[in-house]
Design a protein around this motif. Structure first.
Motif, mmCIF file in Angstrom:
data_model
loop_
_atom_site.group_PDB
_atom_site.id
_atom_site.type_symbol
_atom_site.label_atom_id
_atom_site.label_comp_id
_atom_site.label_asym_id
_atom_site.label_seq_id
_atom_site.Cartn_x
_atom_site.Cartn_y
_atom_site.Cartn_z
ATOM 1 N N SER A 10 0.839 -1.200 0.000
ATOM 2 C CA SER A 10 0.000 0.000 0.000
ATOM 3 C C SER A 10 0.871 1.246 0.000
ATOM 4 N N ASP A 15 -1.103 5.018 7.421
ATOM 5 C CA ASP A 15 -2.572 4.976 7.377
ATOM 6 C C ASP A 15 -3.098 3.684 6.765
ATOM 7 N N ASN A 17 -4.448 0.190 6.128
ATOM 8 C CA ASN A 17 -5.088 -0.881 6.894
ATOM 9 C C ASN A 17 -4.460 -2.240 6.621
ATOM 10 N N PRO A 95 -3.872 -3.931 -0.466
ATOM 11 C CA PRO A 95 -5.197 -3.342 -0.636
ATOM 12 C C PRO A 95 -5.886 -3.985 -1.829
ATOM 13 N N LEU A 96 -7.203 -4.103 -1.787
ATOM 14 C CA LEU A 96 -7.938 -4.516 -2.985
ATOM 15 C C LEU A 96 -8.027 -3.291 -3.894
ATOM 16 N N TYR A 97 -7.483 -3.403 -5.090
ATOM 17 C CA TYR A 97 -7.538 -2.318 -6.079
ATOM 18 C C TYR A 97 -8.290 -2.831 -7.302
ATOM 19 N N ASN A 98 -9.392 -2.172 -7.604
ATOM 20 C CA ASN A 98 -10.167 -2.552 -8.794
ATOM 21 C C ASN A 98 -10.411 -4.065 -8.825
ATOM 22 N N ALA A 140 -7.082 -5.402 2.679
ATOM 23 C CA ALA A 140 -7.923 -4.273 3.094
ATOM 24 C C ALA A 140 -8.795 -3.859 1.919
ATOM 25 N N ALA A 141 -10.073 -3.567 2.202
ATOM 26 C CA ALA A 141 -10.990 -3.160 1.130
ATOM 27 C C ALA A 141 -12.067 -2.237 1.678
ATOM 28 N N ASN A 142 -12.576 -1.376 0.820
ATOM 29 C CA ASN A 142 -13.683 -0.503 1.229
ATOM 30 C C ASN A 142 -15.009 -1.239 1.224
ATOM 31 N N GLY A 143 -15.119 -2.252 0.363
ATOM 32 C CA GLY A 143 -16.347 -3.034 0.295
ATOM 33 C C GLY A 143 -16.260 -4.263 1.190
ATOM 34 N N TYR A 145 -16.477 -8.344 1.097
ATOM 35 C CA TYR A 145 -16.336 -9.445 0.145
ATOM 36 C C TYR A 145 -16.375 -10.818 0.819
HETATM 37 C C1 FMN Z 1 -7.068 2.694 -7.015
HETATM 38 C C2 FMN Z 1 -7.969 2.135 -5.956
HETATM 39 C C3 FMN Z 1 -8.825 1.097 -6.270
HETATM 40 C C4 FMN Z 1 -9.655 0.546 -5.290
HETATM 41 N N1 FMN Z 1 -10.475 -0.470 -5.624
HETATM 42 C C5 FMN Z 1 -11.263 -1.027 -4.671
HETATM 43 C C6 FMN Z 1 -12.100 -2.130 -4.984
HETATM 44 O O1 FMN Z 1 -12.140 -2.643 -6.092
HETATM 45 N N2 FMN Z 1 -12.890 -2.621 -3.997
HETATM 46 C C7 FMN Z 1 -12.876 -2.097 -2.732
HETATM 47 O O2 FMN Z 1 -13.598 -2.604 -1.894
HETATM 48 N N3 FMN Z 1 -12.062 -1.086 -2.402
HETATM 49 C C8 FMN Z 1 -11.268 -0.529 -3.334
HETATM 50 N N4 FMN Z 1 -10.438 0.497 -3.013
HETATM 51 C C9 FMN Z 1 -10.358 0.930 -1.610
HETATM 52 C C10 FMN Z 1 -9.168 0.284 -0.908
HETATM 53 O O3 FMN Z 1 -9.162 -1.123 -1.068
HETATM 54 C C11 FMN Z 1 -9.228 0.617 0.582
HETATM 55 O O4 FMN Z 1 -9.093 2.016 0.736
HETATM 56 C C12 FMN Z 1 -8.151 -0.100 1.381
HETATM 57 O O5 FMN Z 1 -8.280 0.224 2.737
HETATM 58 C C13 FMN Z 1 -6.775 0.298 0.908
HETATM 59 O O6 FMN Z 1 -5.815 -0.462 1.620
HETATM 60 P P1 FMN Z 1 -4.701 0.273 2.507
HETATM 61 O O7 FMN Z 1 -5.471 0.916 3.648
HETATM 62 O O8 FMN Z 1 -3.808 -0.811 2.947
HETATM 63 O O9 FMN Z 1 -4.051 1.300 1.646
HETATM 64 C C14 FMN Z 1 -9.624 1.067 -3.973
HETATM 65 C C15 FMN Z 1 -8.757 2.114 -3.666
HETATM 66 C C16 FMN Z 1 -7.939 2.655 -4.645
HETATM 67 C C17 FMN Z 1 -7.002 3.770 -4.288
#
Ligand code: FMN
Length: 200
Positions: A10, A15, A17, A95-98, A140-143, A145
């Motif tokens: 990340s 910050d 997660n 982090p989950l990205y896309n 870590a993810a915002n959604g 799953y």
């Molecule tokens: C480019 C980008 C893509 C993301 N895609 C997703 C996603 O597909 N699904 C989701 O649940 N969260 C998505 N997020 C949110 C991150 O997964 C979430 O903020 C996570 O906490 C990031 O991990 P970190 O705290 O370790 O940086 C995305 C964030 C970014 C910046």
């Protein structure tokens, strides 16, 4: 005493997660195995390069036949493989990205999956060479799953289980901080994820 390798991916520093969750896993591991050492490989800081023609070509050349240019091209990959071979336990924070892993982690994987070093087709079937190691995934993810309508769209977990298994890393446990972008879930998401960590 174990040798722990922590892969972080990340860019969010303190910050993050996923990094926080990985550190909680390591804290528990160190309680369980006093005296354990931790090596951190921060894939953002180390800026893993995409594979180029030089690496792809050199992958096929046995070490004794490599030119100095090929050896130089393989330096990052060699180091990646050495770290993996040396570790007893590998913790991968991402982090989950896309709906998948970040590209920095994919770049690391492309350097780690090495013919003759981390996998082989010597017997005609693929065989992973990283045997007897434990892997923890810290996602870590915002959604959300783990359950519900988005469950099929976490492509990171099945991909990581498959590619890590391909190189012999089949003992995998996933922990997650999820729902960090969903009101009603986000308020407790981090604490819930951290609390979920149980080792052995
Ligand atoms: C480019 C980008 C893509 C993301 N895609 C997703 C996603 O597909 N699904 C989701 O649940 N969260 C998505 N997020 C949110 C991150 O997964 C979430 O903020 C996570 O906490 C990031 O991990 P970190 O705290 O370790 O940086 C995305 C964030 C970014 C910046």
């Amino acid at each position: 005493m174990k040798k722990i390798l922590h892969i972080t991916s990340s860019p969010r520093g303190e910050d993050s997660n996923s990094t926080r969750l990985g550190r909680r896993i390591i804290e528990k591991l160190r309680n369980q195995y006093p005296g354990s050492t931790v090596t951190v490989n921060d894939l953002v800081e180390n800026d893993y390069e995409h594979l180029q023609i030089e690496q792809i070509g050199a992958f096929k050349i046995p070490p004794e036949d490599q030119t100095s240019a090929q050896r130089a091209a393989l330096r990052v990959s060699d180091h990646t493989v050495e770290e993996l071979l040396d570790a007893d336990i590998i913790v991968i924070s991402f982090p989950l990205y896309n709906f998948n892993i970040p590209s920095s982690l994919k770049a690391w994987i492309d350097h780690a999956v090495r013919p003759g070093m981390t996998f082989t087709y010597a017997t005609g079937r693929p065989e992973g060479l990283l045997k007897g190691k434990k892997v923890y995934l810290a996602m870590a993810a915002n959604g959300v799953y783990s359950d519900g309508p988005m469950k099929p769209f976490n492509f990171a977990e099945p991909y990581l289980r498959y590619i890590l298994g391909f190189v012999g890393l089949t003992d995998i446990t996933l922990f997650r901080i999820e729902g960090s972008g969903i009101p009603g879930v986000m308020e407790t998401a981090t604490e819930k994820g951290l609390q979920s960590v149980e080792i052995g």
